[in-house]
Design a protein around this motif. Sequence first.
Motif, mmCIF file in Angstrom:
data_model
loop_
_atom_site.group_PDB
_atom_site.id
_atom_site.type_symbol
_atom_site.label_atom_id
_atom_site.label_comp_id
_atom_site.label_asym_id
_atom_site.label_seq_id
_atom_site.Cartn_x
_atom_site.Cartn_y
_atom_site.Cartn_z
ATOM 1 N N LEU A 131 0.831 -1.203 0.000
ATOM 2 C CA LEU A 131 0.000 0.000 0.000
ATOM 3 C C LEU A 131 0.864 1.251 0.000
ATOM 4 C CD1 LEU A 131 -2.821 1.207 0.100
ATOM 5 C CD2 LEU A 131 -2.796 0.919 2.587
ATOM 6 N N ARG A 132 1.925 1.267 0.767
ATOM 7 C CA ARG A 132 2.829 2.423 0.770
ATOM 8 C C ARG A 132 3.511 2.586 -0.585
ATOM 9 N NH1 ARG A 132 4.754 0.115 5.564
ATOM 10 N NH2 ARG A 132 6.783 -0.190 4.571
ATOM 11 N N GLN A 133 3.935 1.477 -1.177
ATOM 12 C CA GLN A 133 4.588 1.543 -2.487
ATOM 13 C C GLN A 133 3.631 2.084 -3.552
ATOM 14 O OE1 GLN A 133 6.038 -2.420 -3.276
ATOM 15 N NE2 GLN A 133 7.351 -2.439 -1.464
ATOM 16 N N VAL A 134 2.383 1.619 -3.516
ATOM 17 C CA VAL A 134 1.379 2.093 -4.472
ATOM 18 C C VAL A 134 1.138 3.587 -4.294
ATOM 19 C CG1 VAL A 134 -1.073 1.960 -5.077
ATOM 20 C CG2 VAL A 134 0.262 -0.137 -4.767
ATOM 21 N N ALA A 135 1.036 4.036 -3.036
ATOM 22 C CA ALA A 135 0.818 5.462 -2.767
ATOM 23 C C ALA A 135 1.979 6.306 -3.283
ATOM 24 C CB ALA A 135 0.631 5.684 -1.272
ATOM 25 N N ARG A 137 3.977 5.503 -5.773
ATOM 26 C CA ARG A 137 3.951 5.452 -7.226
ATOM 27 C C ARG A 137 2.906 6.417 -7.782
ATOM 28 N NH1 ARG A 137 2.350 0.127 -10.768
ATOM 29 N NH2 ARG A 137 3.046 0.870 -12.795
ATOM 30 N N ILE A 138 1.750 6.458 -7.153
ATOM 31 C CA ILE A 138 0.689 7.362 -7.611
ATOM 32 C C ILE A 138 1.095 8.815 -7.380
ATOM 33 C CG2 ILE A 138 -1.698 8.100 -7.211
ATOM 34 C CD1 ILE A 138 -2.311 5.174 -6.458
ATOM 35 N N SER A 139 1.723 9.082 -6.251
ATOM 36 C CA SER A 139 2.139 10.450 -5.935
ATOM 37 C C SER A 139 3.158 10.983 -6.927
ATOM 38 C CB SER A 139 2.714 10.496 -4.517
ATOM 39 O OG SER A 139 1.725 10.169 -3.564
ATOM 40 N N ALA A 140 3.937 10.077 -7.533
ATOM 41 C CA ALA A 140 4.956 10.481 -8.498
ATOM 42 C C ALA A 140 4.433 10.527 -9.931
ATOM 43 C CB ALA A 140 6.143 9.526 -8.429
ATOM 44 N N ALA A 141 3.189 10.093 -10.134
ATOM 45 C CA ALA A 141 2.628 10.033 -11.489
ATOM 46 C C ALA A 141 2.186 11.418 -11.957
ATOM 47 C CB ALA A 141 1.444 9.070 -11.507
ATOM 48 N N TYR A 146 -6.655 10.099 -11.769
ATOM 49 C CA TYR A 146 -7.980 9.528 -11.499
ATOM 50 C C TYR A 146 -7.809 8.153 -10.878
ATOM 51 C CZ TYR A 146 -12.774 7.961 -12.007
ATOM 52 O OH TYR A 146 -14.046 7.496 -11.751
ATOM 53 N N ILE A 147 -8.284 7.974 -9.640
ATOM 54 C CA ILE A 147 -8.179 6.716 -8.911
ATOM 55 C C ILE A 147 -9.560 6.081 -8.867
ATOM 56 C CG2 ILE A 147 -7.568 5.619 -6.720
ATOM 57 C CD1 ILE A 147 -5.832 8.092 -6.110
ATOM 58 N N HIS A 148 -9.658 4.826 -9.288
ATOM 59 C CA HIS A 148 -10.978 4.182 -9.297
ATOM 60 C C HIS A 148 -10.873 2.683 -9.093
ATOM 61 C CE1 HIS A 148 -11.169 1.793 -13.031
ATOM 62 N NE2 HIS A 148 -10.264 2.645 -13.475
ATOM 63 N N CYS A 149 -11.979 2.105 -8.618
ATOM 64 C CA CYS A 149 -12.180 0.656 -8.636
ATOM 65 C C CYS A 149 -13.470 0.409 -9.417
ATOM 66 C CB CYS A 149 -12.211 0.080 -7.227
ATOM 67 S SG CYS A 149 -13.385 0.867 -6.096
ATOM 68 N N ALA A 150 -14.270 -0.567 -9.040
ATOM 69 C CA ALA A 150 -15.499 -0.824 -9.789
ATOM 70 C C ALA A 150 -16.543 0.267 -9.557
ATOM 71 C CB ALA A 150 -16.073 -2.191 -9.414
ATOM 72 N N GLN A 151 -16.870 0.513 -8.286
ATOM 73 C CA GLN A 151 -17.872 1.514 -7.942
ATOM 74 C C GLN A 151 -17.286 2.745 -7.257
ATOM 75 O OE1 GLN A 151 -20.778 1.372 -9.122
ATOM 76 N NE2 GLN A 151 -20.823 -0.770 -9.800
ATOM 77 N N GLY A 152 -15.986 2.757 -6.998
ATOM 78 C CA GLY A 152 -15.355 3.926 -6.386
ATOM 79 C C GLY A 152 -15.618 4.040 -4.898
ATOM 80 N N HIS A 153 -15.701 2.916 -4.209
ATOM 81 C CA HIS A 153 -16.013 2.942 -2.790
ATOM 82 C C HIS A 153 -14.854 2.410 -1.940
ATOM 83 C CE1 HIS A 153 -20.555 2.900 -4.010
ATOM 84 N NE2 HIS A 153 -19.999 4.085 -4.152
ATOM 85 N N GLY A 154 -14.816 1.095 -1.666
ATOM 86 C CA GLY A 154 -13.847 0.557 -0.719
ATOM 87 C C GLY A 154 -12.392 0.647 -1.140
ATOM 88 N N SER A 161 -6.859 7.430 0.302
ATOM 89 C CA SER A 161 -6.417 7.843 1.647
ATOM 90 C C SER A 161 -4.917 7.651 1.791
ATOM 91 C CB SER A 161 -7.165 7.030 2.710
ATOM 92 O OG SER A 161 -8.544 7.301 2.693
ATOM 93 N N ALA A 162 -4.408 6.563 1.254
ATOM 94 C CA ALA A 162 -2.966 6.312 1.314
ATOM 95 C C ALA A 162 -2.186 7.399 0.581
ATOM 96 C CB ALA A 162 -2.653 4.942 0.718
ATOM 97 N N VAL A 163 -2.719 7.852 -0.549
ATOM 98 C CA VAL A 163 -2.051 8.920 -1.311
ATOM 99 C C VAL A 163 -2.054 10.220 -0.507
ATOM 100 C CG1 VAL A 163 -2.142 10.326 -3.398
ATOM 101 C CG2 VAL A 163 -2.550 7.862 -3.528
ATOM 102 N N LEU A 164 -3.161 10.529 0.140
ATOM 103 C CA LEU A 164 -3.227 11.738 0.971
ATOM 104 C C LEU A 164 -2.220 11.669 2.114
ATOM 105 C CD1 LEU A 164 -7.103 12.287 1.215
ATOM 106 C CD2 LEU A 164 -5.476 13.470 -0.284
#
Length: 205
Positions: A131-135, A137-141, A146-154, A161-164
Amino acid sequence: MAVGVIDWRMLLVFGWPALSWALVGFAYLWPGAGIFEKRGARLTWHRKLLLLPHMVLLYATWHAVRALSREPAFARLGEDILIGRRLLPGEFPAVRTVVDLAAELDEHIPAGTTYLSCPILDGAPLPPDVLRQVAKRISAAPAPVYIHCAQGHGRTAMVASAVLLERGVATSVDAALTLVREARPAARPNRAQVQALLDAWAQVR
């Protein structure tokens, strides 16, 4: 011969769906999101074939929820982060990076955007170190993101939140989750996903 034909039909009608859903259920124990064999933005054709009964129900449900929901497709979380559900090709806002968290769905990639794939099972957490690695990676993109899953919930709430937290926009998990809920009220991670956030940021402290 007639008995054999009937047996094959019964196997196809009942055995294929049973195998499909058993494999998806087994994925929550092992091997995780890899059960869908998502390569880049697409699931492999042979995995789609194996899981076809599940996939038909999954896509039908996704389209039904999308059509009936009054929730906006996406919301802005700060100046350069947007969060929401999986979008159809004509629904994308102006973003430079798309972060796809849905292990079970193919993705549409707008031309000229950076695509980051982090397949996660619906309702599942990420290991804290991942989770930290993903955050990071996204922060450096390239932004906006735009961050999404199927419905944009869980899953979306967990990763956003991890990115914040990674960016220092939020100084605690509770503060990060509050910001996400204010932007998209239905975006709420489950207990396991919240615990992943707590464990990830407890470790870096």
